[in-house]
Design a protein around this motif. Structure first.
Motif, PDB file in Angstrom:
ATOM      1  N   GLN B  27       0.494  -1.477   0.373  1.00 25.32           N
ATOM      2  CA  GLN B  27       0.373  -0.102  -0.291  1.00 25.32           C
ATOM      3  C   GLN B  27       1.055   1.246   0.213  1.00 25.32           C
ATOM      4  N   PRO B  62      -3.159   1.670 -13.543  1.00 26.36           N
ATOM      5  CA  PRO B  62      -4.100   0.724 -14.627  1.00 26.36           C
ATOM      6  C   PRO B  62      -3.835   0.754 -15.706  1.00 26.36           C
ATOM      7  N   ALA B  79       0.367  -1.342 -13.780  1.00 26.83           N
ATOM      8  CA  ALA B  79       0.324  -1.401 -12.962  1.00 26.83           C
ATOM      9  C   ALA B  79       1.531  -1.995 -12.106  1.00 26.83           C
ATOM     10  N   GLY B 107      -3.385   7.216  -8.777  1.00 23.63           N
ATOM     11  CA  GLY B 107      -4.883   7.790  -8.749  1.00 23.63           C
ATOM     12  C   GLY B 107      -6.169   6.831  -8.914  1.00 23.63           C
ATOM     13  N   CYS B 108      -5.451   5.549  -8.750  1.00 19.52           N
ATOM     14  CA  CYS B 108      -6.131   4.285  -9.030  1.00 19.52           C
ATOM     15  C   CYS B 108      -7.873   4.115  -8.488  1.00 19.52           C
ATOM     16  N   CYS B 109      -7.370   4.532  -7.114  1.00 16.80           N
ATOM     17  CA  CYS B 109      -8.085   4.528  -5.329  1.00 16.80           C
ATOM     18  C   CYS B 109      -7.342   6.034  -4.757  1.00 16.80           C
ATOM     19  N   HIS B 113      -4.706   2.868  -0.013  1.00 16.96           N
ATOM     20  CA  HIS B 113      -4.889   2.373  -0.377  1.00 16.96           C
ATOM     21  C   HIS B 113      -4.349   2.134  -2.006  1.00 16.96           C
ATOM     22  N   PRO B 115      -2.104   0.522  -4.869  1.00 13.60           N
ATOM     23  CA  PRO B 115      -0.758  -0.772  -4.319  1.00 13.60           C
ATOM     24  C   PRO B 115       0.242  -0.150  -4.926  1.00 13.60           C
ATOM     25  N   ASN B 140      -8.573   9.952  -5.286  1.00 12.61           N
ATOM     26  CA  ASN B 140      -8.514   9.485  -7.246  1.00 12.61           C
ATOM     27  C   ASN B 140      -8.194  10.358  -8.326  1.00 12.61           C
TER      28      ASN B 140
END
Lengths: 173, 156
Positions: B27, B62, B79, B107-109, B113, B115, B140
């Motif tokens: 993380q 991603p 990723a 900025g995926c989540c 969080h 990864p 994000n």
């Protein structure tokens, strides 16, 4: 002279009709994926190979979840969605998952591990774009029985709020 | 303490340390305000400064998010929570000078969080890059960059 008036009358009536039609459909246009607009249709194959066509769920309340296996908050939501599918299917709920993973392999593994009880399909940038863009996960939509987007949640959802809003939609026949 | 018991305790301690280290790197480990981070405003300033040297902006998230929209001029790595992403980053690193200014972003989540950014940063640090920053995106990419009207390329 009389012909000119007739032409003018036809033009005015045509303009009035056009404005009226635009006004009538204005509830279904607007920003993509916005609340109140028609949920964009899609036809996909879920990860088990069965068709997943949003139109087939018209008349049901659909909880549409954009998620990914690498997204920790998404993973935290999934047991709740499994529970909702069990609890509310008889009242007309259908949960659908759209995975934003790059690869289907971890999705299959996660699906089996979690014993997911609703269809999951692999997403695409086009599908995400049609819903206004999924530029961060999770993103969850509640779609009413009329096929319109009733709620959109960006980020981890408050399950108490989702359940309350979902049951309100289920009660609206 | 019998030798066997002592060995077992040391083994368990090592195992717990390894698990903790893995969890930490999985993380984002950089709290807001860390010196490794760059704000969106500062990156924007750097990208728009006609006189300045622009950083190399690498997307380590991603592909489906990158394809919808990404920072104008950013390069897609993939990723870096996956071995393929790390390999791709290593390959890109081979073509860069160690003193080049690099900005990593995902900025995926939500930030805590993500990864991807921490493994990418650690990898470049290990490879000897000295001027690496991570773009701080608290929510994000959509909320913290696109919705603010910052420059993006869409649909590629």
């Amino acid at each position: 002279m009389r012909r000119s008036w007739l032409v003018l009358l036809i033009v005015v009536l045509a303009a009035a009709y056009f404005v009226n039609e635009r006004h009538k459909t204005s509830g279904s246009t607007g920003p993509k994926g916005a609340v109140g607009t028609a949920a964009p249709e899609f036809t996909l194959q879920d990860i088990s190979g069965s068709p997943m066509n949003l139109a087939n769920y018209r008349g049901k309340v659909v909880l549409l979840d954009f998620w990914a296996t690498w997204c920790t908050p998404c993973r935290g939501e999934i047991p709740h969605f499994i529970d909702y599918q069990n609890k509310y299917a008889a009242q007309g709920l259908q949960v659908l998952g759209i995975s934003m993973d790059d690869d289907a392999k971890p999705v299959h593994a996660f699906y089996d591990e979690m014993k997911m009880n609703y269809p999951v399909a692999m997403g695409s940038s086009q599908l995400a774009d049609s819903y206004g863009g999924v530029l961060g996960l999770p993103v969850t939509f509640l779609i009413g029985r009329d096929g319109r987007i009733a709620k959109k949640y960006v980020g981890a959802v408050d399950m108490a709020v989702v359940e309350q809003e979902m049951t309100a939609l289920l009660q609206a026949k | 303490m019998p030798g066997e018991l002592r060995t077992s305790i040391i083994f368990i301690a090592l195992l717990l340390t390894a698990c903790f280290a893995t969890a930490q790197t999985a993380q984002s480990t950089f709290p807001p305000g860390s010196p490794q981070l760059i704000t969106t405003a500062d990156l924007l300033k750097a990208l728009q400064d006609p006189a300045g040297t622009k950083p190399v902006v690498l997307n380590v998230g991603p592909s489906l998010i990158f394809m919808q929209a990404h920072i104008a001029g950013a390069e897609f790595i993939g990723a870096t929570s996956s071995p393929q992403g790390i390999t791709s980053l290593r390959n890109r690193a081979k073509t860069m000078q160690r003193d080049v200014s690099i900005v990593l972003y995902c900025g995926c989540c939500p930030w805590e969080h993500c990864p991807n950014v921490a493994p990418a940063y650690r990898e470049l640090e290990k490879l000897g890059f000295k001027q690496v920053k991570i773009l701080y995106l608290p929510n994000n990419f959509g909320a913290d960059w696109v919705d603010k009207g910052y420059p993006v390329i869409r649909g590629q």
